[in-house]
Design a protein around this motif. Structure first.
Motif, PDB file in Angstrom:
ATOM      1  N   LEU A  21       0.814  -1.210   0.000  1.00 58.12           N
ATOM      2  CA  LEU A  21       0.000   0.000   0.000  1.00 58.12           C
ATOM      3  C   LEU A  21       0.847   1.258   0.000  1.00 58.12           C
ATOM      4  CD1 LEU A  21      -2.711  -1.055   2.579  1.00 58.12           C
ATOM      5  CD2 LEU A  21      -2.853  -1.105   0.087  1.00 58.12           C
ATOM      6  N   TRP A  22       2.026   1.175   0.610  1.00 63.19           N
ATOM      7  CA  TRP A  22       2.870   2.371   0.684  1.00 63.19           C
ATOM      8  C   TRP A  22       3.650   2.606  -0.593  1.00 63.19           C
ATOM      9  CZ3 TRP A  22       7.849   0.969  -0.174  1.00 63.19           C
ATOM     10  CH2 TRP A  22       8.217  -0.325   0.185  1.00 63.19           C
ATOM     11  N   PHE A  23       3.627   1.621  -1.527  1.00 63.06           N
ATOM     12  CA  PHE A  23       4.389   1.777  -2.773  1.00 63.06           C
ATOM     13  C   PHE A  23       3.481   2.365  -3.837  1.00 63.06           C
ATOM     14  CE2 PHE A  23       6.396   0.371  -6.742  1.00 63.06           C
ATOM     15  CZ  PHE A  23       7.675   0.821  -6.519  1.00 63.06           C
ATOM     16  N   ARG A  24       3.174   3.641  -3.703  1.00 61.37           N
ATOM     17  CA  ARG A  24       2.361   4.326  -4.685  1.00 61.37           C
ATOM     18  C   ARG A  24       3.087   5.587  -5.116  1.00 61.37           C
ATOM     19  NH1 ARG A  24      -0.246   4.805   0.263  1.00 61.37           N
ATOM     20  NH2 ARG A  24      -0.355   6.910   1.131  1.00 61.37           N
ATOM     21  N   ARG A  25       2.936   5.935  -6.382  1.00 59.22           N
ATOM     22  CA  ARG A  25       3.616   7.109  -6.911  1.00 59.22           C
ATOM     23  C   ARG A  25       3.038   8.361  -6.291  1.00 59.22           C
ATOM     24  NH1 ARG A  25       6.580   6.502 -11.439  1.00 59.22           N
ATOM     25  NH2 ARG A  25       7.484   8.457 -10.711  1.00 59.22           N
ATOM     26  N   PRO A  26       3.872   9.302  -5.871  1.00 60.56           N
ATOM     27  CA  PRO A  26       3.385  10.553  -5.282  1.00 60.56           C
ATOM     28  C   PRO A  26       2.626  11.371  -6.326  1.00 60.56           C
ATOM     29  CG  PRO A  26       5.725  10.199  -4.836  1.00 60.56           C
ATOM     30  CD  PRO A  26       5.308   9.220  -5.879  1.00 60.56           C
ATOM     31  N   THR A  77       9.793  -5.918   3.633  1.00 63.11           N
ATOM     32  CA  THR A  77       9.094  -4.684   3.309  1.00 63.11           C
ATOM     33  C   THR A  77      10.052  -3.511   3.159  1.00 63.11           C
ATOM     34  OG1 THR A  77       7.144  -5.454   4.516  1.00 63.11           O
ATOM     35  CG2 THR A  77       7.301  -3.097   4.091  1.00 63.11           C
ATOM     36  N   LYS A  78      11.089  -3.483   3.981  1.00 69.55           N
ATOM     37  CA  LYS A  78      12.032  -2.369   3.974  1.00 69.55           C
ATOM     38  C   LYS A  78      12.703  -2.172   2.619  1.00 69.55           C
ATOM     39  CE  LYS A  78      16.194  -0.673   6.309  1.00 69.55           C
ATOM     40  NZ  LYS A  78      17.164  -0.912   7.410  1.00 69.55           N
ATOM     41  N   PHE A  79      12.918  -3.267   1.879  1.00 70.66           N
ATOM     42  CA  PHE A  79      13.628  -3.184   0.608  1.00 70.66           C
ATOM     43  C   PHE A  79      12.722  -3.455  -0.595  1.00 70.66           C
ATOM     44  CE2 PHE A  79      16.864  -4.364   3.772  1.00 70.66           C
ATOM     45  CZ  PHE A  79      17.661  -3.232   3.658  1.00 70.66           C
ATOM     46  N   LEU A  93      15.409  -2.525  -5.942  1.00 73.34           N
ATOM     47  CA  LEU A  93      15.339  -3.677  -6.838  1.00 73.34           C
ATOM     48  C   LEU A  93      15.975  -3.368  -8.190  1.00 73.34           C
ATOM     49  CD1 LEU A  93      11.708  -4.883  -6.046  1.00 73.34           C
ATOM     50  CD2 LEU A  93      13.852  -5.771  -5.134  1.00 73.34           C
ATOM     51  N   LEU A  94      15.821  -2.136  -8.658  1.00 76.52           N
ATOM     52  CA  LEU A  94      16.402  -1.753  -9.946  1.00 76.52           C
ATOM     53  C   LEU A  94      17.926  -1.805  -9.900  1.00 76.52           C
ATOM     54  CD1 LEU A  94      16.097  -0.665 -12.823  1.00 76.52           C
ATOM     55  CD2 LEU A  94      16.010   1.651 -11.859  1.00 76.52           C
ATOM     56  N   ASP A 147       2.227   4.854   4.964  1.00 77.61           N
ATOM     57  CA  ASP A 147       2.570   4.040   3.809  1.00 77.61           C
ATOM     58  C   ASP A 147       2.877   2.598   4.154  1.00 77.61           C
ATOM     59  OD1 ASP A 147       2.220   6.229   2.287  1.00 77.61           O
ATOM     60  OD2 ASP A 147       4.347   6.729   2.105  1.00 77.61           O
ATOM     61  N   ASN A 148       3.243   2.307   5.378  1.00 81.21           N
ATOM     62  CA  ASN A 148       3.539   0.945   5.781  1.00 81.21           C
ATOM     63  C   ASN A 148       2.248   0.245   6.141  1.00 81.21           C
ATOM     64  OD1 ASN A 148       4.220  -1.386   7.445  1.00 81.21           O
ATOM     65  ND2 ASN A 148       6.301  -0.575   7.419  1.00 81.21           N
ATOM     66  N   PRO A 149       1.876  -0.795   5.420  1.00 82.85           N
ATOM     67  CA  PRO A 149       0.598  -1.448   5.659  1.00 82.85           C
ATOM     68  C   PRO A 149       0.458  -2.007   7.058  1.00 82.85           C
ATOM     69  CG  PRO A 149       1.981  -2.786   4.202  1.00 82.85           C
ATOM     70  CD  PRO A 149       2.637  -1.441   4.341  1.00 82.85           C
ATOM     71  N   GLU A 150       1.567  -2.485   7.638  1.00 84.93           N
ATOM     72  CA  GLU A 150       1.499  -3.029   8.985  1.00 84.93           C
ATOM     73  C   GLU A 150       1.197  -1.920   9.982  1.00 84.93           C
ATOM     74  OE1 GLU A 150       5.063  -5.101   9.778  1.00 84.93           O
ATOM     75  OE2 GLU A 150       4.752  -6.615   8.236  1.00 84.93           O
ATOM     76  N   ASN A 151       1.889  -0.779   9.832  1.00 87.31           N
ATOM     77  CA  ASN A 151       1.646   0.339  10.728  1.00 87.31           C
ATOM     78  C   ASN A 151       0.243   0.894  10.523  1.00 87.31           C
ATOM     79  OD1 ASN A 151       4.184   0.122  11.754  1.00 87.31           O
ATOM     80  ND2 ASN A 151       5.061   1.810  10.593  1.00 87.31           N
TER      81      ASN A 151
END
Length: 429
Positions: A80-85, A121-123, A129-130, A376-380
């Motif tokens: 969920l936190w990996f979304r483009r601003p 999740t941190k990475f 990854l790129l 942005d962190n789904p767990e939090n």
């Protein structure tokens, strides 16, 4: 000695056009003239700076029909936190541009790592990854293997807690006998790293610290660069910064500088940087390269990755013009042809000068980081929602109790009023 050698490898030309990038052929033999690359039958792609997106045609053609990450890669595996601003935001500028073909490869790598249970999740972010994909020429299986080893190494080395658990109290003494440090930014906004290798006193260095502690110190600096220096430079320059411009002053270096302890430092740190901090480099300028260094260079390049060799500028004593083309004199120490001395810090290499020490920039970085952690962190986010629900339920129960108490009080009041009414009627009669 080159302790940061692999981490700060450059592109051959800063302003080279995309058409000029070619596949290079390099081997680990030491043939050829000084400063030239030996030949081999193995190809390696040379990419432009990590801040720019572009794939060589040979790689792009292979990826056109490459399977995208599918439902897993594009939805489930992008947290969920990996979304483009939002467009035009500071965070959008810091995120930088994404190439669609590279995103396909990132999605596929993300899916494969997730299915193997090796995607912390941190990475799980695009740029991390790129970097591993680039280091393996977008061979997704090879990048997956490299990333998995990276995660295992971090667990064994306890890298995630190194900034809290490791204190390098001997840093000032080490810098006196091993002059090195970050100092300002280049004209693009990238941090500048400098080493004066010819001034290293290895005997004093080994009296001030151990080789093992120096390696740990190096890792802690790498972590600071990724988590603080690059983001601070991105905020300051309002664009994505993810690489370093490095200067190695090799004046006075000869075979005596390549002793057994020096070789240990070089090979150990080169291995760490190449395997666990790949593709975080812009340019490396080796300056004051005299005849003594050129002899040493023949031996050194046998240990260096072919892609790294393709990115090195080896300059003699007339280097000032080249440095000033990409670095403003205000960010160059006087000993490199600039006009900075950092008197208040005891010298430029002790100052750690840069946006990462600006209070306003750090405050903004903290706000962005806090927002990421909170929203942005789904767990939090899940924990936050659970806490809110629990708090609302408790408040509701408390309200119910108060309402019940009011109902009881109301009933008591009705009884009292009824008795009072009867008493008044009795008095009238």
């Amino acid at each position: 000695m080159f302790t940061f050698l692999e981490h700060y490898m450059p592109q051959f030309q800063m302003h080279i056009s995309k058409k000029e990038f070619k596949e290079i052929f390099v081997s680990k033999d030491s043939g050829g003239r000084d400063g030239e690359l030996p030949s081999s039958s193995k190809t390696k792609n040379v990419y432009p700076p990590i801040e720019n997106f572009w794939l060589p045609p040979s790689v792009a053609e292979k990826m056109v029909d490459a399977p995208r990450g599918g439902g897993l890669g594009s939805k489930l595996l992008q947290p969920l936190w990996f979304r483009r601003p939002s467009k035009g935001s500071l965070k959008m500028a810091m995120e930088g541009k994404h190439d669609p073909k590279e995103e396909k490869a990132v999605d596929k790598l993300r899916e494969m790592l997730f299915l193997d249970g090796k995607l912390p999740t941190k990475f799980n972010d695009y740029h991390t990854l790129l970097r591993f994909l680039r280091m393996r020429d977008f061979d997704i299986e090879a990048a997956k293997d490299m990333f998995s080893k990276f995660i295992k190494w971090r667990e064994d080395f306890k890298t995630d807690t190194i900034s809290k658990d490791f204190k390098f109290e001997e840093k000032e003494e080490v810098k006196k006998c091993y002059p090195h440090g970050f100092h300002g930014v280049d004209k693009y906004g990238r941090p500048i790293y400098i080493e004066r290798i010819g001034m290293v006193d290895l005997n004093k260095l080994l009296q001030a610290t151990t080789l093992e502690r120096f390696v740990k110190y190096h890792v802690s600096e790498q972590e600071k660069t990724l988590s603080i220096r690059y983001p601070s430079c991105s905020i300051h320059s309002k664009k994505h910064i993810a690489s370093t411009t490095s200067i190695l002053d090799v004046g006075g270096v000869g075979m005596t500088n390549f002793s057994k302890p020096a070789r240990y430092l070089f090979t150990e740190i080169q291995k760490i940087d190449s395997n666990y901090y790949p593709e975080t480099l812009n340019q490396l300028f080796i300056i004051n390269a005299g005849s003594g260094f050129r002899i040493l260079w023949k031996a050194l390049r046998a240990f260096i990755d072919p892609r790294t060799l393709a990115k090195i500028h080896v300059l003699g004593h007339n280097f000032v013009h080249e440095l000033r083309e990409i670095i403003d004199p205000s960010n160059l120490p006087t000993f490199l042809g600039g006009n900075c001395v950092c008197c208040e810090f005891g010298g430029c290499l002790f100052s750690d000068k840069g946006p990462w020490n600006d209070p306003d920039t750090l405050a903004l970085l903290q706000v962005i980081s806090s927002a990421d952690e909170t929203y942005d962190n789904p767990e939090n986010a899940l924990l936050d929602d659970t806490q809110k629900i629990q708090a609302l339920e408790e408040a509701l129960e408390e309200t119910k109790k108060k309402i019940k108490a009011l109902e009881i009080a109301l009933e008591d009041t009705k009884v009292i009023l009824k008795d009072l009414t009867k008493h008044i009627e009795d008095l009238r009669s």
